[in-house]
Design a protein around this motif. Structure first.
Motif: not given
Length: 181
Positions: A21-24, A27-29, A44-54, A70-76
């Motif tokens: 599970v890679a995530y930024v 609170a919602g997650l 679990t893999v905490p990300l510094t930016t959302e594109e790292e998750g891909v 997993m991420m918040q919409s503002s990072g899409v």
């Protein structure tokens, strides 16, 4: 499945063999992040930016594992080039959970533009979007998304609405009166 959408999501991750599970952080997650952190079978893999998750999802797939990003919409917006190029060129499944901002009940004007853009932008780069407004919707969409992604080879994003996770309060600056005070 009723009740807590995060607990349902974690159960579905287990059922479908999600190993990473890679995530930024968001609170919602937080519920599903905490469940994943507590699960010794999920890395679990905490990300510094959302594109790292891909990239993490691509690496997991190449290594024989399934990953949820997993991420918040503002990072899409940060992920679009990676999704468009990497998933298309390398043809691997991508499963994402996106908690929405700029959605139902939002009061933060800074979240509105990306909130409106998430679904059409993701769809424009070939990602199927499944919306969830209730815990039952979320369980159904996550189940369907996991099947579509890991059995059908699709890029899928489950969009978790603010109807489900709640809108965060935002206090706008107080307006000045006519005297400038």
């Amino acid at each position: 499945m009723g009740g807590d959408w995060s607990a349902n999501a974690h159960s579905l991750f287990k059922e479908h063999g999600i190993k990473q599970v890679a995530y930024v952080p968001d609170a919602g997650l937080s519920g599903i992040i905490k469940a994943s952190l507590a699960d010794n079978d999920i890395q679990t893999v905490p990300l510094t930016t959302e594109e790292e998750g891909v990239a993490v999802a691509a690496g997991a797939w190449l290594g024989g594992q399934k990953c949820a990003v997993m991420m918040q919409s503002s990072g899409v917006g940060n992920t679009i080039n990676m999704i468009a190029s990497l998933t298309t060129t390398c043809a691997f499944p991508l499963f994402m959970i996106v908690t929405m901002r700029g959605d139902y009940g939002e009061s933060n004007p800074w979240q509105m533009p990306m909130g409106r853009a998430v679904e059409p932008v993701l769809e424009a780069v070939g990602v199927r979007c499944l919306r969830a407004d209730t815990a039952e919707d979320a369980a159904d969409a996550i189940q369907a998304g996991l099947m579509m992604s890991f059995h059908g080879g699709e890029a899928v994003a489950v969009l978790i609405s603010q109807k489900l996770i709640g809108a965060k309060a935002f206090a706008a600056p107080a307006a000045q009166d006519a005297t400038g005070d």
